[in-house]
Design a protein around this motif. Structure first.
Motif, PDB file in Angstrom:
ATOM      1  N   ALA A  93       0.897  -1.166   0.000  1.00  0.00           N
ATOM      2  CA  ALA A  93       0.000   0.000   0.000  1.00  0.00           C
ATOM      3  C   ALA A  93       0.923   1.200   0.000  1.00  0.00           C
ATOM      4  CB  ALA A  93      -0.909   0.016   1.220  1.00  0.00           C
ATOM      5  N   MET A  98       1.271   5.305   0.328  1.00  0.00           N
ATOM      6  CA  MET A  98       0.626   6.546   0.735  1.00  0.00           C
ATOM      7  C   MET A  98       1.483   7.712   0.241  1.00  0.00           C
ATOM      8  SD  MET A  98      -2.225   7.142   2.240  1.00  0.00           S
ATOM      9  CE  MET A  98      -3.142   7.422   3.734  1.00  0.00           C
ATOM     10  N   TYR A 144      -2.599  10.307   0.246  1.00  0.00           N
ATOM     11  CA  TYR A 144      -3.356   9.748  -0.865  1.00  0.00           C
ATOM     12  C   TYR A 144      -2.973   8.284  -0.998  1.00  0.00           C
ATOM     13  CZ  TYR A 144      -4.829   8.571  -5.567  1.00  0.00           C
ATOM     14  OH  TYR A 144      -5.398   7.938  -6.638  1.00  0.00           O
ATOM     15  N   LEU A 145      -3.920   7.400  -0.745  1.00  0.00           N
ATOM     16  CA  LEU A 145      -3.673   5.961  -0.745  1.00  0.00           C
ATOM     17  C   LEU A 145      -3.826   5.400  -2.154  1.00  0.00           C
ATOM     18  CD1 LEU A 145      -3.127   3.400   0.944  1.00  0.00           C
ATOM     19  CD2 LEU A 145      -5.610   3.225   1.271  1.00  0.00           C
ATOM     20  N   THR A 146      -2.821   4.624  -2.583  1.00  0.00           N
ATOM     21  CA  THR A 146      -2.848   4.060  -3.927  1.00  0.00           C
ATOM     22  C   THR A 146      -2.079   2.732  -3.955  1.00  0.00           C
ATOM     23  OG1 THR A 146      -2.453   4.560  -6.278  1.00  0.00           O
ATOM     24  CG2 THR A 146      -0.790   5.345  -4.707  1.00  0.00           C
ATOM     25  N   VAL A 186      -4.560  -2.277   5.412  1.00  0.00           N
ATOM     26  CA  VAL A 186      -5.269  -0.993   5.449  1.00  0.00           C
ATOM     27  C   VAL A 186      -5.436  -0.506   6.894  1.00  0.00           C
ATOM     28  CG1 VAL A 186      -7.421   0.183   4.826  1.00  0.00           C
ATOM     29  CG2 VAL A 186      -6.333  -1.385   3.209  1.00  0.00           C
ATOM     30  N   ASN A 217      -7.231  12.237   4.167  1.00  0.00           N
ATOM     31  CA  ASN A 217      -6.770  11.028   3.507  1.00  0.00           C
ATOM     32  C   ASN A 217      -7.713  10.797   2.333  1.00  0.00           C
ATOM     33  OD1 ASN A 217      -4.659  10.353   5.316  1.00  0.00           O
ATOM     34  ND2 ASN A 217      -6.140   9.500   6.746  1.00  0.00           N
ATOM     35  N   LEU A 259      -8.464   8.568  -1.666  1.00  0.00           N
ATOM     36  CA  LEU A 259      -8.167   7.445  -2.549  1.00  0.00           C
ATOM     37  C   LEU A 259      -9.173   7.399  -3.681  1.00  0.00           C
ATOM     38  CD1 LEU A 259     -10.423   4.991  -2.012  1.00  0.00           C
ATOM     39  CD2 LEU A 259      -9.090   4.704   0.048  1.00  0.00           C
ATOM     40  N   THR A 300     -11.207   4.356  -6.053  1.00  0.00           N
ATOM     41  CA  THR A 300     -11.498   2.929  -6.137  1.00  0.00           C
ATOM     42  C   THR A 300     -12.630   2.727  -7.138  1.00  0.00           C
ATOM     43  OG1 THR A 300     -11.881   0.909  -4.848  1.00  0.00           O
ATOM     44  CG2 THR A 300     -13.148   2.865  -4.200  1.00  0.00           C
ATOM     45  N   TYR A 351     -13.306   0.470   2.368  1.00  0.00           N
ATOM     46  CA  TYR A 351     -12.576   1.676   2.768  1.00  0.00           C
ATOM     47  C   TYR A 351     -13.421   2.573   3.678  1.00  0.00           C
ATOM     48  CZ  TYR A 351      -8.913   0.450  -0.536  1.00  0.00           C
ATOM     49  OH  TYR A 351      -7.892  -0.194  -1.199  1.00  0.00           O
ATOM     50  N   CYS A 379     -12.828  10.292   0.469  1.00  0.00           N
ATOM     51  CA  CYS A 379     -12.036  11.162   1.329  1.00  0.00           C
ATOM     52  C   CYS A 379     -12.433  10.952   2.780  1.00  0.00           C
ATOM     53  CB  CYS A 379     -12.292  12.620   0.929  1.00  0.00           C
ATOM     54  SG  CYS A 379     -11.387  13.835   1.885  1.00  0.00           S
TER      55      CYS A 379
END
Length: 196
Positions: free
Chosen positions: A95, A97, A106-108, A126, A144, A146, A148, A157, A182
């Motif tokens: 993961a 960030m 920003y999670l990717t 996670v 935070n 992401l 999806t 999430y 978010c």
């Protein structure tokens, strides 16, 4: 060429499970460029393709990367098992960030290899991200985020990271709509006066 992660002030962390060969770590020395690129080449990661090694190295080390690892049996001693290294581990998940290390994440690129799914590793991964990027550990964190796709991942999430759906992006090139989510850790969601 040596890369120093921009979050050098955030000490690397490792999470272990009792009686398990699996662990999660933010230690950049454990990251395997080869393993990540091999995962990126697989069909289950439809949103990304392999990168040149220098590009991927900069990408991984320019973010806070949470690696999921399996200890391999070639470790010669208990000390080697207790002190994981790139030589005695196999990277099986990630993961990433993208963050300034203070206010934003920003999670990717979240994945666990399919052959290791079903052990709760994705959820644990996670949860580790959520722990680090919480108000308790980052008192100045504001957001935070992401992207999806499907409803199942949106619910996942939302539950673990307290993410809320805030927008959509139509992506005909991947045959799916992306959902922008978010979370504002520690924010008082009962009032609308805060415009952060």
């Amino acid at each position: 060429m040596s890369f120093t992660p921009p979050m050098a002030s955030i000490a690397p962390r490792t999470w272990n499970r009792d009686n398990s060969d699996f662990f999660i770590s933010t230690d950049p020395s454990l990251l395997s460029i080869e393993a990540v690129n091999a995962a990126y080449a697989r069909d289950f990661l439809y949103w990304v393709k392999p990168f040149e090694e220098d590009v991927l190295r900069q990408m991984l080390h320019g973010s806070m990367s949470f690696g999921v690892y399996k200890r391999i049996s070639s470790a010669q001693s208990q000390d080697e098992l207790n002190a994981p290294s790139a030589d005695n581990t196999e990277q099986i998940g990630l993961a990433r960030m993208v963050t300034d290390g203070v206010t934003f994440g920003y999670l990717t690129d979240v994945y666990v290899l399919p052959e290791y799914q079903g052990h709760g590793l994705g959820r644990w991964l996670v949860e580790c991200v959520s722990e680090v990027f919480s108000k308790q550990n980052m008192p100045h964190i504001r957001r935070n985020m992401l992207l999806t796709t499907n409803d199942e991942m949106q619910q996942f999430y939302a539950k673990i990271l307290d993410m809320k759906l805030v927008g959509h992006e139509e992506r005909k090139d991947i045959g799916a709509d992306l959902v922008f989510m978010c979370a504002r850790p520690g924010a008082d969601t009962t009032t609308s006066n805060n415009s952060e």
